[in-house]
Design a protein around this motif. Structure first.
Motif, PDB file in Angstrom:
ATOM      1  N   ILE A  65      13.248  -1.020 -14.016  1.00 20.59           N
ATOM      2  CA  ILE A  65      12.421  -2.117 -14.537  1.00 20.59           C
ATOM      3  C   ILE A  65      11.079  -1.576 -15.017  1.00 20.59           C
ATOM      4  CG2 ILE A  65      11.278  -4.274 -13.938  1.00 20.59           C
ATOM      5  CD1 ILE A  65      13.496  -4.831 -11.977  1.00 20.59           C
ATOM      6  N   LYS A  66      10.480  -0.672 -14.240  1.00 17.54           N
ATOM      7  CA  LYS A  66       9.189  -0.105 -14.626  1.00 17.54           C
ATOM      8  C   LYS A  66       9.312   0.651 -15.947  1.00 17.54           C
ATOM      9  CE  LYS A  66       6.553   1.602 -11.455  1.00 17.54           C
ATOM     10  NZ  LYS A  66       5.956   2.486 -10.413  1.00 17.54           N
ATOM     11  N   GLY A  67      10.367   1.450 -16.070  1.00 16.48           N
ATOM     12  CA  GLY A  67      10.566   2.184 -17.320  1.00 16.48           C
ATOM     13  C   GLY A  67      10.801   1.262 -18.500  1.00 16.48           C
ATOM     14  N   THR A  68      11.554   0.182 -18.265  1.00 15.80           N
ATOM     15  CA  THR A  68      11.803  -0.777 -19.343  1.00 15.80           C
ATOM     16  C   THR A  68      10.517  -1.458 -19.790  1.00 15.80           C
ATOM     17  OG1 THR A  68      14.030  -1.169 -18.478  1.00 15.80           O
ATOM     18  CG2 THR A  68      13.127  -2.808 -19.986  1.00 15.80           C
ATOM     19  N   LEU A  69       9.699  -1.875 -18.823  1.00 18.25           N
ATOM     20  CA  LEU A  69       8.434  -2.535 -19.177  1.00 18.25           C
ATOM     21  C   LEU A  69       7.506  -1.587 -19.926  1.00 18.25           C
ATOM     22  CD1 LEU A  69       7.749  -4.556 -15.898  1.00 18.25           C
ATOM     23  CD2 LEU A  69       8.483  -5.447 -18.109  1.00 18.25           C
ATOM     24  N   ALA A 120      -0.674  -2.972 -13.463  1.00 14.83           N
ATOM     25  CA  ALA A 120      -0.027  -4.278 -13.355  1.00 14.83           C
ATOM     26  C   ALA A 120       1.441  -4.133 -12.971  1.00 14.83           C
ATOM     27  CB  ALA A 120      -0.157  -5.036 -14.673  1.00 14.83           C
ATOM     28  N   ILE A 121       2.128  -3.179 -13.586  1.00 12.31           N
ATOM     29  CA  ILE A 121       3.541  -2.978 -13.262  1.00 12.31           C
ATOM     30  C   ILE A 121       3.685  -2.488 -11.822  1.00 12.31           C
ATOM     31  CG2 ILE A 121       5.572  -1.586 -13.800  1.00 12.31           C
ATOM     32  CD1 ILE A 121       4.774  -1.670 -16.718  1.00 12.31           C
ATOM     33  N   THR A 122       2.805  -1.567 -11.423  1.00 12.58           N
ATOM     34  CA  THR A 122       2.883  -1.043 -10.058  1.00 12.58           C
ATOM     35  C   THR A 122       2.665  -2.146  -9.037  1.00 12.58           C
ATOM     36  OG1 THR A 122       2.090   1.118 -10.829  1.00 12.58           O
ATOM     37  CG2 THR A 122       1.933   0.652  -8.469  1.00 12.58           C
ATOM     38  N   LEU A 123       1.647  -2.996  -9.273  1.00 11.52           N
ATOM     39  CA  LEU A 123       1.393  -4.104  -8.351  1.00 11.52           C
ATOM     40  C   LEU A 123       2.537  -5.108  -8.360  1.00 11.52           C
ATOM     41  CD1 LEU A 123      -2.420  -4.755  -8.981  1.00 11.52           C
ATOM     42  CD2 LEU A 123      -1.351  -3.541  -7.070  1.00 11.52           C
ATOM     43  N   SER A 124       3.098  -5.354  -9.557  1.00 10.87           N
ATOM     44  CA  SER A 124       4.201  -6.315  -9.654  1.00 10.87           C
ATOM     45  C   SER A 124       5.462  -5.803  -8.966  1.00 10.87           C
ATOM     46  CB  SER A 124       4.501  -6.616 -11.127  1.00 10.87           C
ATOM     47  OG  SER A 124       3.375  -7.164 -11.775  1.00 10.87           O
ATOM     48  N   MET A 125       5.627  -4.465  -8.919  1.00 11.27           N
ATOM     49  CA  MET A 125       6.835  -3.901  -8.321  1.00 11.27           C
ATOM     50  C   MET A 125       6.720  -3.719  -6.811  1.00 11.27           C
ATOM     51  SD  MET A 125       8.906  -3.540 -10.857  1.00 11.27           S
ATOM     52  CE  MET A 125      10.153  -2.412 -10.264  1.00 11.27           C
ATOM     53  N   ARG A 126       5.551  -3.958  -6.249  1.00 13.40           N
ATOM     54  CA  ARG A 126       5.394  -3.798  -4.805  1.00 13.40           C
ATOM     55  C   ARG A 126       6.338  -4.690  -4.010  1.00 13.40           C
ATOM     56  NH1 ARG A 126      -1.022  -3.017  -3.192  1.00 13.40           N
ATOM     57  NH2 ARG A 126      -1.228  -0.878  -3.988  1.00 13.40           N
ATOM     58  N   PRO A 127       6.494  -5.991  -4.381  1.00 16.64           N
ATOM     59  CA  PRO A 127       7.449  -6.817  -3.621  1.00 16.64           C
ATOM     60  C   PRO A 127       8.868  -6.272  -3.666  1.00 16.64           C
ATOM     61  CG  PRO A 127       5.991  -8.200  -4.938  1.00 16.64           C
ATOM     62  CD  PRO A 127       5.739  -6.791  -5.358  1.00 16.64           C
ATOM     63  N   ILE A 128       9.235  -5.623  -4.776  1.00 20.01           N
ATOM     64  CA  ILE A 128      10.575  -5.041  -4.854  1.00 20.01           C
ATOM     65  C   ILE A 128      10.696  -3.900  -3.849  1.00 20.01           C
ATOM     66  CG2 ILE A 128      12.220  -3.887  -6.371  1.00 20.01           C
ATOM     67  CD1 ILE A 128      11.084  -5.378  -8.683  1.00 20.01           C
ATOM     68  N   GLY A 129       9.610  -3.131  -3.684  1.00 17.98           N
ATOM     69  CA  GLY A 129       9.623  -2.087  -2.667  1.00 17.98           C
ATOM     70  C   GLY A 129       9.787  -2.672  -1.268  1.00 17.98           C
ATOM     71  N   SER A 130       9.102  -3.804  -1.022  1.00 17.32           N
ATOM     72  CA  SER A 130       9.259  -4.477   0.273  1.00 17.32           C
ATOM     73  C   SER A 130      10.687  -4.964   0.468  1.00 17.32           C
ATOM     74  CB  SER A 130       8.281  -5.651   0.371  1.00 17.32           C
ATOM     75  OG  SER A 130       6.947  -5.210   0.228  1.00 17.32           O
ATOM     76  N   ILE A 172      16.937 -11.015   5.730  1.00 13.62           N
ATOM     77  CA  ILE A 172      15.853 -10.540   4.867  1.00 13.62           C
ATOM     78  C   ILE A 172      14.711 -11.546   4.934  1.00 13.62           C
ATOM     79  CG2 ILE A 172      15.211  -9.895   2.527  1.00 13.62           C
ATOM     80  CD1 ILE A 172      18.116  -9.241   2.000  1.00 13.62           C
ATOM     81  N   ASN A 173      13.612 -11.126   5.548  1.00 15.84           N
ATOM     82  CA  ASN A 173      12.448 -12.004   5.692  1.00 15.84           C
ATOM     83  C   ASN A 173      11.241 -11.335   5.049  1.00 15.84           C
ATOM     84  OD1 ASN A 173      13.810 -14.012   7.274  1.00 15.84           O
ATOM     85  ND2 ASN A 173      13.693 -12.618   9.023  1.00 15.84           N
ATOM     86  N   VAL A 174      11.157 -11.415   3.738  1.00 23.21           N
ATOM     87  CA  VAL A 174      10.022 -10.870   2.989  1.00 23.21           C
ATOM     88  C   VAL A 174       9.497 -11.941   2.046  1.00 23.21           C
ATOM     89  CG1 VAL A 174      10.830  -8.485   3.104  1.00 23.21           C
ATOM     90  CG2 VAL A 174      11.552  -9.929   1.207  1.00 23.21           C
ATOM     91  N   ARG A 175       8.210 -11.831   1.722  1.00 22.77           N
ATOM     92  CA  ARG A 175       7.596 -12.749   0.763  1.00 22.77           C
ATOM     93  C   ARG A 175       7.898 -12.248  -0.644  1.00 22.77           C
ATOM     94  NH1 ARG A 175       3.806 -16.323   2.421  1.00 22.77           N
ATOM     95  NH2 ARG A 175       2.781 -16.169   0.390  1.00 22.77           N
TER      96      ARG A 175
END
Length: 447
Positions: A10-14, A183-193, A209-212
């Protein structure tokens, strides 16, 4: 050979989409800036030239057309930095004199008000000028006035400004790259979680799975948790089914085994019938538990066509009970899909219709409808019905008294189990005339 490989992340695509788009938009903005700057500069210079021609005309009229008395040459050169030419029937005045060869042809009749001269090769004269020409009469004499400006100096200023704009654009592009990356790095943080939660789930540290998760990923998390719930329910059902089956068949098998091992006792007809009855009970218990184990429950991606399945079942039951009529009432189309696993819907419809067919006198009616986000299945018959005090016992979860005989009991218990796993309700009520109505209500939001 492939020149462009589609990014696999996703990061590469964006980055592959946003960065070229940002650079292209910045380049377009820079080009548009150059065009607008050229247009605005021309309009500004033309407006100044018109004002200065009007000023010069006023000076000429004040001197009654005597251009010899005008002391405008030094004034125009030192204050306005413009060249001018004045032509009367008796005299032509050009300042500076080196522009005479360039401005002379513009004094001829027929020239437009605004004149642009490019690529001039006249010695000691600019190659690119913008001039404004006006003719008027003073004291009966026709005069022509031209004021011109050398555009080279203006072009140099524009080029410098445009170059600085390019530098600023490059800096903005670099800043844009940084902003996009952050922006992409911050947006991808939930995906890391979410990835970490999946790893914990795999190692057994958590059971759900209990993540925000972001709003876009909440349906995915919900579906994953529903799949986990479904797997747990299936495992629990399998264990319960094995326990129930083991407990149910243990005693009948022991009795049959005891009879077969007793060599002193002959197998008469009564004993054979008793053993056959016990084995028949075992077969029914096995069938009931196998049917329960096949219940799927709500699953993502599973759906069924209620109208098609209902018509197939009505056709089969019509052949099984040829003396009775089976009717379908619905406003749904054949393309309508319900988010119910196909086998589960067949079990619901088949058990309700089979029970109604057994107990009805002449007619069974099936109704399918969508009612404000609820899926409703209603089956009614014109049979004898049941007593009011026995109505609440039909289809009760865990009631096994009727599972060994046909009629209301096993079928309704199975329907109640399936409906319960879909978070719905089974309602059984007496008709106003004769018979019963079984109504299944399922909420589409819960599936």
């Amino acid at each position: 050979m492939t020149l462009f490989r589609k990014p696999t992340s996703i990061k590469g695509t964006l980055l592959a989409l946003l960065l070229p788009s940002g650079i292209l938009l910045m380049a377009i903005a820079w080009l548009v800036h150059g065009l607008l700057l050229e247009r605005m500069s021309r309009d500004f210079v033309e407006s100044r030239l018109k004002d200065e021609v009007a000023f010069l005309e006023h000076q000429i009229r004040e001197s009654d057309g005597k251009i010899r008395n005008l002391q405008t040459g030094d004034y125009f050169q030192e204050v306005f930095h413009h060249a001018f030419a004045i032509q009367s029937p008796t005299q032509t005045l050009v300042s500076p004199q080196s522009w005479a060869a360039l401005l002379g042809p513009l004094l001829e009749p027929g020239q437009p008000g605004t004149v642009r001269v490019r690529n001039s090769k006249i010695l000691n004269a600019p190659s690119d000028i913008l001039a404004f020409r006006k003719s008027f009469q003073v004291a009966g004499e026709r005069l022509v006035v031209i004021v011109a400006e050398d555009m080279a100096a203006l072009h140099d200023s524009q080029a410098e400004l445009h170059a600085w704009t390019a530098i600023v654009s490059l800096l903005l592009i670099m800043l844009l790259v940084g902003v996009i990356w952050v922006a992409i790095t911050l947006s991808m943080r939930p995906i890391g979680s979410l990835q970490a939660a999946l790893k914990q789930l795999q190692t057994g540290e958590v059971t759900r799975i209990n993540v925000r998760a972001p709003e876009e990923f909440r349906p995915l998390v919900q579906q994953l948790n529903q799949v986990l719930d479904s797997l747990d329910q299936r495992l629990e059902r399998s264990r319960d089914a094995l326990a129930n089956l083991s407990h149910s068949v243990k005693t009948p098998i022991a009795a049959v085994r005891q009879v077969l091992e007793d060599t002193s006792r002959t197998l008469d007809d009564d004993l054979r019938q008793e053993m056959g009855s016990r084995l028949g009970n075992l077969d029914k218990q096995l069938e009931a538990e196998m049917r329960r184990s096949r219940f799927a429950g709500p699953q993502a991606g599973k759906s069924s066509r209620p109208v098609d399945q209902a018509r197939d079942l009505l056709w089969m039951l019509g052949r099984l009970y040829p003396e009775k009529s089976f009717e379908l009432s619905t406003e749904l189309t054949e393309e309508t899909h319900w988010p119910i696993e196909q086998h589960d819907l067949n079990e619901i419809l088949g058990n309700l219709l089979d029970n109604a067919g057994k107990w009805s006198a002449h007619c069974v009616e099936l109704s399918l409808r969508d009612d404000q986000g609820r899926m409703v299945i209603a089956v009614s018959d014109d049979g004898p019905g049941v007593a009011e005090e026995s109505l609440s016992k039909l289809g009760k979860r865990g009631l096994r008294l009727d599972e060994q005989i046909s009629g209301h009991g096993l079928g309704l218990a199975i329907v109640n189990d399936i409906v319960g796993r879909y978070g719905g309700n089974l309602i059984i009520e007496r008709n106003k005339g004769h018979g019963l109505s079984a109504i299944v209500e399922l909420s589409a939001q819960l599936l």
